[in-house]
Design a protein around this motif. Sequence first.
Motif, PDB file in Angstrom:
ATOM      1  N   ALA A   1     -14.822 -20.242  -0.385  1.00  0.00           N
ATOM      2  CA  ALA A   1     -15.540 -19.988  -1.735  1.00  0.00           C
ATOM      3  C   ALA A   1     -15.429 -18.454  -1.778  1.00  0.00           C
ATOM      4  N   MET A   2     -14.949 -17.909  -3.102  1.00  0.00           N
ATOM      5  CA  MET A   2     -14.901 -16.284  -3.398  1.00  0.00           C
ATOM      6  C   MET A   2     -16.302 -16.318  -3.656  1.00  0.00           C
ATOM      7  N   GLN A   3     -16.650 -14.877  -3.086  1.00  0.00           N
ATOM      8  CA  GLN A   3     -18.050 -14.628  -3.401  1.00  0.00           C
ATOM      9  C   GLN A   3     -17.910 -13.321  -4.390  1.00  0.00           C
ATOM     10  N   TYR A   4     -16.873 -12.388  -4.211  1.00  0.00           N
ATOM     11  CA  TYR A   4     -16.813 -11.335  -5.066  1.00  0.00           C
ATOM     12  C   TYR A   4     -15.380 -10.741  -4.639  1.00  0.00           C
ATOM     13  N   VAL A   5     -14.581 -10.224  -5.719  1.00  0.00           N
ATOM     14  CA  VAL A   5     -13.338  -9.294  -5.390  1.00  0.00           C
ATOM     15  C   VAL A   5     -13.575  -8.077  -6.267  1.00  0.00           C
ATOM     16  N   ILE A   6     -12.950  -7.081  -5.504  1.00  0.00           N
ATOM     17  CA  ILE A   6     -13.152  -5.814  -6.068  1.00  0.00           C
ATOM     18  C   ILE A   6     -11.576  -5.182  -5.956  1.00  0.00           C
ATOM     19  N   HIS A   7     -11.023  -4.935  -7.035  1.00  0.00           N
ATOM     20  CA  HIS A   7      -9.639  -4.395  -7.102  1.00  0.00           C
ATOM     21  C   HIS A   7      -9.663  -2.869  -7.147  1.00  0.00           C
ATOM     22  N   ASP A   8      -8.564  -2.365  -6.929  1.00  0.00           N
ATOM     23  CA  ASP A   8      -8.239  -0.675  -6.873  1.00  0.00           C
ATOM     24  C   ASP A   8      -9.443  -0.125  -6.226  1.00  0.00           C
ATOM     25  N   LEU A   9      -9.940  -0.475  -5.104  1.00  0.00           N
ATOM     26  CA  LEU A   9     -11.253  -0.098  -4.539  1.00  0.00           C
ATOM     27  C   LEU A   9     -10.946   1.487  -4.046  1.00  0.00           C
ATOM     28  N   LEU A  10      -9.581   1.555  -3.244  1.00  0.00           N
ATOM     29  CA  LEU A  10      -8.992   3.084  -3.064  1.00  0.00           C
ATOM     30  C   LEU A  10      -7.784   2.849  -3.350  1.00  0.00           C
ATOM     31  N   THR A  11      -7.157   4.163  -3.808  1.00  0.00           N
ATOM     32  CA  THR A  11      -5.739   4.613  -4.086  1.00  0.00           C
ATOM     33  C   THR A  11      -5.375   5.661  -3.134  1.00  0.00           C
ATOM     34  N   PHE A  12      -4.344   5.642  -2.292  1.00  0.00           N
ATOM     35  CA  PHE A  12      -3.855   6.488  -1.689  1.00  0.00           C
ATOM     36  C   PHE A  12      -2.323   6.673  -1.487  1.00  0.00           C
ATOM     37  N   GLU A  13      -1.932   7.947  -1.379  1.00  0.00           N
ATOM     38  CA  GLU A  13      -0.334   8.129  -1.304  1.00  0.00           C
ATOM     39  C   GLU A  13      -0.076   8.543   0.213  1.00  0.00           C
ATOM     40  N   VAL A  14       0.959   7.733   0.574  1.00  0.00           N
ATOM     41  CA  VAL A  14       1.752   8.010   2.016  1.00  0.00           C
ATOM     42  C   VAL A  14       3.034   8.843   1.418  1.00  0.00           C
ATOM     43  N   VAL A  15       2.950  10.066   2.103  1.00  0.00           N
ATOM     44  CA  VAL A  15       4.115  10.847   1.810  1.00  0.00           C
ATOM     45  C   VAL A  15       5.265  10.722   3.077  1.00  0.00           C
ATOM     46  N   ASP A  16       6.516  11.135   2.680  1.00  0.00           N
ATOM     47  CA  ASP A  16       7.466  10.976   3.634  1.00  0.00           C
ATOM     48  C   ASP A  16       7.077  12.022   4.868  1.00  0.00           C
ATOM     49  N   GLU A  17       7.715  11.806   6.019  1.00  0.00           N
ATOM     50  CA  GLU A  17       7.870  12.921   7.127  1.00  0.00           C
ATOM     51  C   GLU A  17       9.103  13.831   6.824  1.00  0.00           C
ATOM     52  N   GLN A  18       8.682  14.846   7.683  1.00  0.00           N
ATOM     53  CA  GLN A  18       9.847  15.869   7.740  1.00  0.00           C
ATOM     54  C   GLN A  18      11.008  15.342   8.348  1.00  0.00           C
ATOM     55  N   ARG A  19      11.943  15.050   7.780  1.00  0.00           N
ATOM     56  CA  ARG A  19      12.929  14.050   8.405  1.00  0.00           C
ATOM     57  C   ARG A  19      13.856  15.042   9.457  1.00  0.00           C
ATOM     58  N   GLN A  20      14.337  14.382  10.203  1.00  0.00           N
ATOM     59  CA  GLN A  20      15.751  15.274  11.011  1.00  0.00           C
ATOM     60  C   GLN A  20      16.870  14.769  10.279  1.00  0.00           C
ATOM     61  N   GLY A  21      17.891  15.474  10.559  1.00  0.00           N
ATOM     62  CA  GLY A  21      19.210  15.226   9.839  1.00  0.00           C
ATOM     63  C   GLY A  21      19.351  15.711   8.531  1.00  0.00           C
ATOM     64  N   ALA A  22      20.384  15.327   7.764  1.00  0.00           N
ATOM     65  CA  ALA A  22      20.424  15.803   6.576  1.00  0.00           C
ATOM     66  C   ALA A  22      20.517  14.840   5.538  1.00  0.00           C
ATOM     67  N   TRP A  23      19.988  13.749   5.671  1.00  0.00           N
ATOM     68  CA  TRP A  23      20.046  12.759   4.347  1.00  0.00           C
ATOM     69  C   TRP A  23      18.569  12.728   3.954  1.00  0.00           C
ATOM     70  N   PHE A  24      18.386  12.612   2.677  1.00  0.00           N
ATOM     71  CA  PHE A  24      17.055  13.043   2.113  1.00  0.00           C
ATOM     72  C   PHE A  24      16.492  11.981   1.065  1.00  0.00           C
ATOM     73  N   GLY A  25      17.592  11.022   0.833  1.00  0.00           N
ATOM     74  CA  GLY A  25      17.552   9.928  -0.053  1.00  0.00           C
ATOM     75  C   GLY A  25      16.230   9.131   0.172  1.00  0.00           C
ATOM     76  N   LYS A  26      15.666   8.304  -0.721  1.00  0.00           N
ATOM     77  CA  LYS A  26      14.588   7.521  -0.661  1.00  0.00           C
ATOM     78  C   LYS A  26      14.640   6.590   0.507  1.00  0.00           C
ATOM     79  N   TRP A  27      14.000   6.378   1.407  1.00  0.00           N
ATOM     80  CA  TRP A  27      14.029   5.474   2.524  1.00  0.00           C
ATOM     81  C   TRP A  27      13.687   3.982   1.797  1.00  0.00           C
ATOM     82  N   VAL A  28      14.411   3.169   1.798  1.00  0.00           N
ATOM     83  CA  VAL A  28      14.374   1.854   1.200  1.00  0.00           C
ATOM     84  C   VAL A  28      13.328   0.824   2.143  1.00  0.00           C
ATOM     85  N   GLY A  29      12.791  -0.040   1.411  1.00  0.00           N
ATOM     86  CA  GLY A  29      12.170  -1.293   2.149  1.00  0.00           C
ATOM     87  C   GLY A  29      10.497  -1.114   1.843  1.00  0.00           C
ATOM     88  N   ALA A  30       9.932  -2.061   2.055  1.00  0.00           N
ATOM     89  CA  ALA A  30       8.470  -2.316   1.803  1.00  0.00           C
ATOM     90  C   ALA A  30       7.528  -1.509   2.902  1.00  0.00           C
TER      91      ALA A  30
END
Lengths: 420, 288
Positions: A381-410
């Motif tokens: 039984a669902m007592q309560y649901v809260i959406h969008d409770l927190l929002t945050f961004e995960v940023v890319d690391e400083q990558r090694q090598g020379a390719w800087f395209g968007k890393w794919v994948g969930a």
Amino acid sequence: MSKEVVIHAENISKQYRLGQVGTGTLSHDLKRWWALARGREDPYMKVGMDNDRTQKATSEYAWALRDVNFEIYKGDTLGIIGKNGAGKSTLLKLLSRVTSPTTGQIKVKGRIASLLEVGTGFHPELTGRENIFMNGAIMGMTKKEIKGKFDEIVDFAGVELYIDTPVKRYSSGMYVRLAFGVAAHLEPEILIVDEVLAVGDAEFQKKCLGKMGDVASHGRTIIFVSHNMQAVQSLCKSTMYMKAGKVIDVGPTDKVINNYLSREVKNCLEQRWTLDVDAPGNDKIRVLSAELIPQTPDNSNIIDVNTPFEFRFEFYNGVDNANINLSLVLNTMSGVCIFNVGTPAAALSKGIHSSTLKVPGKLLNDDVYTISLYFVKDTAAMQYVIHDLLTFEVVDEQRQGAWFGKWVGAVRPTLDFSLK
Amino acid sequence: MAQHATGNDAEHWDINITSSRRGLDINLAELWRYKDLLAMFVKKDIITVYKQTILGPIWFLIQPLFTTLIYVVIFGRMAKLSTDGVHPVLFYMGSVTLWNYFSETLNVTSKTFSENAAVFGKVYFPRLILPLSKVASGVLKLMIQLGLFLVVWLYFILVEQSITPNWHVVFFPALLLVFAAMGLGFGIIITSLTTKYRDLSFLVVFGIQLLMYATPVIYPLSLASPDKQIWLWLNPLTSLFEAFKFAFLGHGAFSFFWLGYSTVFTAVLLFFGVIIFNKVEKKFIDTV
């Protein structure tokens, strides 16, 4: 030896008129002309709004740049970062002399070449060979200089077979490679680059960045505008952060990028409410607080793909001895569900309880996330649901090598992937 | 930290990017440095015209040939306009060739800003290079067309023996220079005036046509009664066309006075043209 200033910008501003050119602009032009003819000030110089594109226009004029001052030293590699509408492109246009500032001046030492676009002046009917000469000449090279670099350019672009074929028959990849090839072999004292790296495949990006690094190491000055923090980080010693036509920060790249991320990334990492006042929920459940705590060494609020973090929740349980479990759903801002995890069920007394979820580093990909929290009774039984409770961004690391395209994948886990 | 450069104003700066430019500030040295670009533009103009055609550069000849034939039929046969005793084919071919050069130069240079906005918006080079290259590629086309005219001309001299050219032909290069400068002068003024308000550009095509009838192109100056001729002379193109016809065809009028007038007119026109072009080129990209 003190460093030599090669670009000195003093109070530069650039005003654009909003809307269309028509009879309305004519009346403004006449008023302006009349004021200037009488030796008065331009009546439209004082008006104008900041360039916030999301706001409704309050004036017919907008300032794309306002009183910008900076100096660039010889041999410097300066990155320019900022959100859309910050004035980066306008600044590049001014530096490339495509247009001129409304007020102020920029003084420059040496020859400037700008790469606001690759392949400017390419004519589809002309052959690769002819276009190399055409494009080189537009960029300010003499025929002799181009001849000297010709083989290198063809080699860099890898289009030897097609060099006498009209470029309209080229694949888009070949076209871009040839165009960048010409640009990369310019030898100006100052090179201005506007995100041309966004094009091409990984191998080609690597080539381009390598080439730009070469240019920089030869004591030439590079100005590089990009949305890509990683490319800026690897290429630029110093960085300028712009917002709404103004310079917010200039300095060492790492420091400026951190400043940029902490100001521009719209994180909602903490929510607190008071019971019986504003706590969201119902008779059964009231949410009191939610918090995301990154486990960073310097206590900064920037979460990159390697940062482990912890969610902490506090809630009020209104039903005595209820068999409750919590379920958390993590979605990307664009609505893709990444995971759903649940606590084991526990018999909770009436009162305040807390819950913690630890998320390891090296799991999430760079993206913006939001969480939803479900309170479930008897695992059904669902007592309560809260959406969008927190929002945050995960940023890319400083990558090694020379390719800087968007890393794919969930997700972006580090798995044991070996190669012998 | 950045020390302010106010103390060292005596320093040498190569480029100064500001909002205003005063007067006739053209950087001739810079223009010269971009001469290879001018050559590339000319090359592009010439070769892209006949790419993927079978006849190639012969197309440059077909246009004046057909125009001449049409004029011979319409103005010569039907309207029966006088050609001052010169054979109509020769008369029309000469003036058509020359007029085409002038009108094309004017027409093309008057679109400098509007048609090249894409390139101008991305890269800097002295903008004047572009109209200058149009003038130059026009001269190359003219040379091809003039070759055709000279063949016809020699036929009439040697075979028909109906015309007597004279030593005034040595002035032809000078005439051509004034033609080119005048076309360029009008062109860059028009392009500068039409970056923001395009109204004027609607008048250009129409205006060029009108100008042709106000110039002794398809008719000789002698068609007008002597007391009305002064009005035609005031058109700075008149003395040029008349001088050309006089030198090559032995008819017309060669007037040093009116040629001087045309030259001065052109010099003044070009002077103001360059000033206004220079002023506009700095910001046109915001309004074009």
